[in-house]
Enzyme design. Structure first.
Site, PDB file in Angstrom:
ATOM      1  CE1 TYR A  49      27.765  31.137 -13.221  1.00  0.00           C
ATOM      2  CE2 TYR A  49      27.135  28.848 -12.871  1.00  0.00           C
ATOM      3  CZ  TYR A  49      28.052  29.788 -13.307  1.00  0.00           C
ATOM      4  OH  TYR A  49      29.268  29.366 -13.815  1.00  0.00           O
ATOM      5  CG  HIS A 136      33.187  31.537  -9.589  1.00  0.00           C
ATOM      6  ND1 HIS A 136      31.856  31.882  -9.508  1.00  0.00           N
ATOM      7  CD2 HIS A 136      33.477  31.493 -10.909  1.00  0.00           C
ATOM      8  CE1 HIS A 136      31.362  32.035 -10.722  1.00  0.00           C
ATOM      9  NE2 HIS A 136      32.335  31.816 -11.592  1.00  0.00           N
TER      10      HIS A 136
END
Length: 327
Positions: A49, A136
C-alpha cells in the site's frame, strides 16, 4: 493457535498509502485518530500500500496510543527495494497508488524474504511486534508460500515477534487449503463472502469452523455496488462494471430493507458477521468522516426478521452456516 481479539470493525489503511489519489496533508493525519475515537482497534496494512507509505502513516497515527489496546496486521510476499529506474515525477499510479515510484516491489515468499519484510515493516510502523502477519496474495506461488513463508511465520510466532499469522487473498479456494494444511491462526478473505458473493461459504468457512481458524472479511462492498443506499448507473463490482443482474439484485435487497429502516451498506457489513467463523469486517476510508460513518455500520443490529425475509426471497447467498442471532 493464537487468538487475537479485534472487534467487529477494522480499518484497512490502503487510503493512507494514497490509493487512487494523494490524501491531502490536512486530511490523512486525522483518519487514525477518528477511527480510534469511533472505537476501532484493528488496523490492517501492507508494504504494497503506497510502497510502504501506508505503514509509515499508520505508525504515525498510532504513536502515543496504548500498545496493548490495538491490533495491527500487515503482510509479507512483496519486498520493497530501491527503484534504480526512478525518474523524478514518476508515480506508482499504474499499481493504483499516487506516490513517487522511488521503490519497487519484488515478489518473495521465501523464508529470508519474510524475515526481511517483517523487519522492514516493523521499522516503518515504529513497532516492536506485529499482532497478525498475513502472506499476501500468493495466488501463483502456493508452493513457495507453503515451503518458505509459512514455516518462517511459525518461527516468528514462536519467538514472539508476531502473535499470530495467516494469509490474505481475493479467493477462498487456496485459503481453504492453507487452513487445512498449515497451523495458521487467521485468514483474510476479500470479496468472497458478501451479500452478492457467497463463494467462501462453500469451502473456506466450513474449513475454518472445523479447524478453529478466525476469518476476517474485507471488500464487503464488492468495490462499490453495495457502498451506497442503492446502486446507480456506473456501479462497480470487483473493480469492473457491475452486471445488470447484480445491480437488480442489490436494488431488490435495498427495497426489502427500506421499510425496516436499514441500508445496503449496513447489511453489507453485518451480513458476514452472522457467520460463526467470521470475527471481523475490515473497511477502508479516505477521510475521518468516512471512517466514523463506517465504524457505525455494525450498529444498530439488523433484525432477524429482515434477514429471514431476504433469505426467503433468495436474495442472500446460499451455503450460510450461521444462527440468525450470532451478532
Amino acid at each position: 493457535m493464537a487468538r487475537v481479539e479485534r472487534g467487529p470493525i477494522g480499518y484497512g489503511v490502503a487510503a493512507l498509502g494514497n490509493l487512487y489519489a494523494a490524501r491531502p496533508d490536512d486530511v490523512w493525519p486525522g483518519i487514525v485518530p477518528a477511527a480510534w475515537e469511533a472505537g476501532i482497534r484493528y488496523f490492517d496494512a501492507a508494504p504494497h500500500y503506497g510502497l510502504g507509505l501506508a505503514e509509515e502513516r499508520l505508525g504515525e497515527g498510532l504513536r502515543g496510543l496504548p500498545r496493548d489496546e490495538y491490533v495491527v496486521s500487515t503482510k509479507v510476499g512483496r519486498l520493497l527495494e530501491p527503484n534504480p529506474e526512478y525518474r523524478p515525477g514518476e508515480t506508482d499510479i499504474a499499481n493504483l497508488f499516487d506516490v513517487p515510484s522511488t521503490r519497487r516491489r519484488r515478489l518473495d515468499y521465501s523464508r529470508d524474504g519474510v524475515l526481511r519484510s517483517v523487519e522492514d515493516s516493523l521499522n516503518r510502523l515504529g513497532l516492536d511486534r506485529i499482532d497478525i502477519l498475513f502472506v499476501h496474495d500468493p495466488d501463483e506461488h502456493e508452493r513457495e508460500a507453503l515451503d518458505g513463508a509459512f514455516p518462517a511465520l511459525e518461527e516468528l510466532r514462536s519467538q514472539g515477534v508476531i502473535r499470530s499469522y495467516g494469509a490474505g487473498m481475493n479467493q477462498s479456494a487456496m485459503l481453504e487449503r492453507f487452513v487445512r494444511n498449515t497451523d495458521l491462526d487467521v485468514v483474510m478473505c476479500a470479496g468472497r463472502y458478501t451479500l452478492l458473493d457467497g463463494t467462501a461459504g462453500a469451502d473456506l468457512l466450513p474449513a475454518a469452523l472445523e479447524r478453529g481458524v478466525d476469518v476476517v472479511i474485507a471488500a464487503v462492498f464488492n468495490s462499490g455496488i453495495l457502498a451506497t443506499d442503492r446502486p446507480g448507473a456506473g456501479a462497480t463490482f470487483d473493480y469492473g462494471a457491475a452486471p445488470a443482474a447484480l445491480v437488480e439484485r442489490a436494488g431488490r435487497i435495498a427495497d426489502v430493507a427500506r421499510p425496516y429502516g436499514f441500508t445496503l451498506p449496513q447489511l453489507a457489513v453485518q451480513f458476514p458477521l452472522r457467520h460463526p467463523a467470521i470475527s471481523t469486517v475490515v473497511l477502508g476510508a479516505e477521510t475521518p468522516e468516512q471512517i466514523v460513518r463506517n465504524a457505525g455500520l455494525a450498529e444498530p443490529r439488523v433484525p432477524d426478521a429482515l434477514w429471514a425475509e431476504l433469505d426467503a426471497a433468495g436474495l442472500t447467498p446460499p451455503n450460510i452456516l450461521h444462527p440468525l442471532s450470532s451478532i
